[in-house]
Design an enzyme around this catalytic site. Structure first.
Site, PDB file in Angstrom:
ATOM      1  N   GLU A   1       0.608  -1.200   0.051  1.00 23.26           N
ATOM      2  CA  GLU A   1       0.138  -0.142   0.003  1.00 23.26           C
ATOM      3  C   GLU A   1       0.787   1.261  -0.213  1.00 23.26           C
ATOM      4  O   GLU A   1       0.864   2.762  -0.392  1.00 23.26           O
ATOM      5  CB  GLU A   1      -0.988  -0.109   1.195  1.00 23.26           C
ATOM      6  CG  GLU A   1      -1.901  -1.260   1.263  1.00 23.26           C
ATOM      7  CD  GLU A   1      -2.933  -1.322   2.016  1.00 23.26           C
ATOM      8  OE1 GLU A   1      -2.233  -1.859   3.487  1.00 23.26           O
ATOM      9  OE2 GLU A   1      -4.053  -1.282   2.040  1.00 23.26           O
TER      10      GLU A   1
ATOM     11  N   GLU B   1      -3.384  -9.531   3.184  1.00 25.52           N
ATOM     12  CA  GLU B   1      -3.945  -9.579   5.095  1.00 25.52           C
ATOM     13  C   GLU B   1      -5.313 -10.753   4.782  1.00 25.52           C
ATOM     14  O   GLU B   1      -5.148 -11.129   6.005  1.00 25.52           O
ATOM     15  CB  GLU B   1      -4.672  -7.727   4.505  1.00 25.52           C
ATOM     16  CG  GLU B   1      -3.572  -6.803   4.430  1.00 25.52           C
ATOM     17  CD  GLU B   1      -3.190  -5.945   3.732  1.00 25.52           C
ATOM     18  OE1 GLU B   1      -3.182  -7.013   3.056  1.00 25.52           O
ATOM     19  OE2 GLU B   1      -2.969  -5.329   4.154  1.00 25.52           O
TER      20      GLU B   1
END
Ligand code: NAD
Length: 719
Positions: free
Chosen positions: A116, A138
């Site tokens: 990210e 995740e």
């Protein structure tokens, strides 16, 4: 700043991530604070800046969220998590919309939050190295990529295209990222990253359009369309159902990720980011997320880094490994060894039998060759590493020999004595037995300190876990070498002490026998099987018992009784064991392989198995009361109690071996984080009081002795 270095020279603002005292960069609290500071500085310096470079001073780019901090989250922390993540993304957004070109220089892995951070750059340059991994794991940790990963990946790849990378956490290397358009340029090494970044910034200098992300362009269209596109709408209306079929409602993360993707695709970019933050904040304080992080991050890392490996022993690299028995297990182990480049001798009673074992590798590789996933040359190289033979003398010079002959003590003793003298100097011997105590088998060995259990699971090529069993006399060096051997195969080793059934078979036995016991109490078989699925086991206890063969359980039971008699004791079989014995001895139902067990297996092609109708007449009591919560709890608690007993008896010595062993060896549900984390996740007191209640109603299997209670307390992890 302690985690970020900032430098402005010749109009280039360089933001270098370099967390003090850590081998990797994480989004720790200090980093979040430093990001505020560096962003404010960049804004101040705006006029002087021509371009921004994001770089790392570590060997990887950025590792992601601070998971230790996450483990300390309480339910009441959700709003603080929301505020933190929103602030972080506001900083990202400020950098991205400053009107200056931002380049990410990806020198190494960028995973989760790290990916990210990488996506902050408008232009992303990576070192062309296949071993570098990018992506968003995740969801496998019970979380979602909430630091703009969902919003950006969906806008880059489209709602359908992004799903594998978000919902299934599919990782990718730099070359794949280039093909997906997720990175823009590859360079040969880390030293060429910066020049390439500066060249790109130069190309932008003076251009009319400022650097920005695609979605900040007024002509932006989401690849494949938004949810209002009729084709997508049709697919999206069934997507939650398909997902629910997989998660059984036990895994909130993929459901939240899908919701954030679809909801976010219908609104403007900033609102999409906020939706993502809300879902993440909700998840980040749940027991499921913390339990999954505990086990799939911390426990797996503990194993990978060798915490269960005896210390101070030089690393062992297997060169030539012999296998006795080319049956189901031997053939599978041969394949895995050969595919990892280990020279393998596969020995069975005759050349034909050994060849049949080697043919298994030919079959597995041929399927890959046919699909274009393996070259014919690689296939023949792999097969050439397996020397199939009927001659025991061919084992000469092996540094390790593993026996995988029939599960008979006398036979195992015989092959041990035949083969052991052929080991290379300093070599060691292992048994793949699934039930026979290692210390007993080691009595056949001339060097019991060099004798160890290496328990593979079937099918060997698919099952990741290998249980290493230390016998009474096994020395540290042998355990360490077994550990290195298992890691050389790319598998996950756990280390346990000797006990009947070791850790995995013993605990697996309690699960299936609890299921059978309930059948004996009159509970309908279908209810038991469905409860197993509903609590997250891969299949119900009766189905899995059929797969592993009822006859095998009876064989083990007979052996256990005989062993007890030999010790002057009497073994008292459990209610479940007695039913399985009747299934085999009275009704001739041996399990799936023989076409009849708790299920019938029709031979017509395509016909599905079904529960044996006679179970109803033999066992079902229409007036027997049952409660689905009790049934599910019995199946999970029974295994957790047994695992805690293994810890208290020193069969298991660590919680990470317990959790990983239960999930990868027995199929204990991943949402719990494993059989011990199941206890710690709900809290010891809650577990103990429920186990006590179950013991009152359902007997011995749930009783926690004082020692076991103490062991649970002693081993509780602290974050
Ligand atoms: N099947 C499983 O799921 C599983 C899982 C873990 C461990 N194990 C253990 O692995 C071992 C082997 O199990 P399997 O399922 O592969 O059995 P299998 O019956 O498929 O294979 C055993 C092989 O050993 C060969 N053999 C017998 N005597 C031999 C000798 N003297 N020298 C060389 N080879 C000889 C047989 O010909 C046969 O090919 C057993 O100890 C079993 O408990 C099995």
């Amino acid at each position: 700043m302690k985690t970020i270095k900032y430098e402005l020279t010749n109009g280039i603002a360089t933001i270098t991530f370099d967390e003090e005292g850590s081998p990797v960069n994480t989004m720790c609290a200090q980093w979040q604070q430093d990001l505020n500071e560096v962003t404010a500085q960049v804004v101040k310096d705006k006029e002087a800046i021509r371009g921004i470079v994001l770089a790392s001073a570590k060997s990887t780019f950025f590792a992601g969220a601070d998971l230790k901090a996450l483990m300390r989250n309480q339910a009441s922390d959700a709003s603080a998590v929301f505020v933190d993540i929103e602030r972080m993304k506001k900083n990202f957004r400020t950098l991205e919309t400053l009107g200056k070109p931002v380049v990410s220089c990806l020198n190494g892995a960028a995973l989760g939050g790290g990916w990210e951070v990488a996506l902050v750059g408008h232009y992303r340059i990576a070192v062309d190295d296949k071993k570098i991994q990018f992506g968003l794991p995740e969801v496998t940790l019970g979380l979602i990529p909430g630091a703009s990963g969902i919003t950006k990946m969906t806008r880059l790849l489209g709602l359908m295209g992004a799903q594998p990378y978000i919902l299934e956490s599919k990782l990718f290397n730099p070359q794949e990222a280039l093909e997906l358009g997720l990175v823009h340029e590859l360079v040969p090494d880390a030293a060429t990253l910066r020049p390439a970044a500066l060249a790109w910034i130069d190309r932008h200098d003076g251009a009319a359009a400022p650097a920005h992300h695609p979605w900040d362009d007024k002509n932006y269209k989401m690849p494949g369309g938004t949810p209002s596109n009729p084709k997508l709408a049709a697919m999206l209306s069934v997507a939650p159902a398909i997902l629910k079929q997989k998660t059984r409602g036990l895994y909130p993360a993929p459901e939240a990720a899908l919701a954030a993707m679809v909801e976010g695709a219908q609104v403007d970019y900033d609102t999409a980011l906020r939706i993502e933050s809300r879902y993440l904040a909700r998840l980040a304080v749940t027991t499921v997320a913390k339990s999954m992080v505990n086990t799939f991050f911390f426990n797996l890392n503990a194993i990978k880094s060798g915490q269960s490996r005896p210390k101070g022993i030089p690393r062992y690299t297997p060169q030539k490994v012999g296998l006795l028995g080319a049956g189901m297990m031997g053939a599978g182990i041969a394949y895995v060894q050969a595919s990892r480049g280990i020279s393998t001798v596969l020995k069975d009673l005759s050349q034909d039998k050994a060849d049949a074992g080697k043919a298994y590798s030919a079959k597995l590789t041929q399927a890959r060759v046919d699909k274009g996933r393996m070259s014919a040359a690689d296939q023949s190289a792999l097969l050439s590493r397996i020397h199939a033979t009927g001659q025991v003398a061919d084992l000469a010079g092996c540094d390790l020999i593993i026996e995988a002959v029939f599960e008979r003590r006398d036979l195992k003793a015989e092959v041990t004595q035949d083969a052991e003298p052929l080991l290379a100097p300093g070599g060691f011997f292992a048994s793949n037995t699934s039930t026979l105590p290692i210390s007993g088998l080691a009595t056949a060995s001339a060097r019991p300190q060099k004798f160890v259990g290496i328990h593979f699971f079937s099918p060997v090529d698919k099952m990741k876990l290998v249980e290493i069993i230390r016998g009474k006399q096994t020395d540290d060096e042998t355990v360490a070498r077994a550990f290195d051997y298992v890691q050389a195969l790319g598998k996950i080793p756990i280390v346990v002490n000797d006990s009947r059934g070791f850790y995995t078979s013993r605990t697996f036995g309690t699960f299936v026998m609890e299921g059978v016991a309930m059948l004996g109490e009159g509970i309908p078989a279908a209810v038991i099987e469905n409860a197993g699925i509903q609590c997250g086991m891969p299949v119900g206890p009766l189905a899995v018992l059929d797969e592993t063969a009822l006859s095998l359980s009876v064989h083990v039971l007979d052996q256990t009784r005989a062993d007890y008699v030999a010790e002057g004791k009497t073994y008292i079989a459990t209610p479940g064991e007695l039913i399985v014995e009747r299934m085999v001895k009275e009704w001739g139902r041996n399990g799936r392989a023989s076409g009849a067990g708790f299920y019938d297996y029709p031979i017509e092609k395509g016909a599905k198995k079904n529960l044996w109708p006679e179970l109803k007449t033999l066992f079902e009591k229409p007036d027997a009361p049952w409660d689905i919560t009790d049934i599910k709890d019995r199946l999970l608690y029974r295994q957790a109690v047994e695992t805690a007993r293994c810890l208290s008896e020193n069969v298991l010595t660590t919680v990470h071996d317990a959790n990983i062993g239960s999930i990868f060896g027995i199929g204990f549900p991943a949402w719990t984080g494993g059989a011990m984390q199941f206890i710690y996740g709900m809290g010891m007191d809650a577990f103990v009081s429920r186990a006590d209640a179950l013991a009152g109603q359902y007997g011995q299997g749930f009783v926690l002795s004082d020692e076991v209670r103490a062991a649970i307390k002693r081993h509780q992890p602290v974050y």
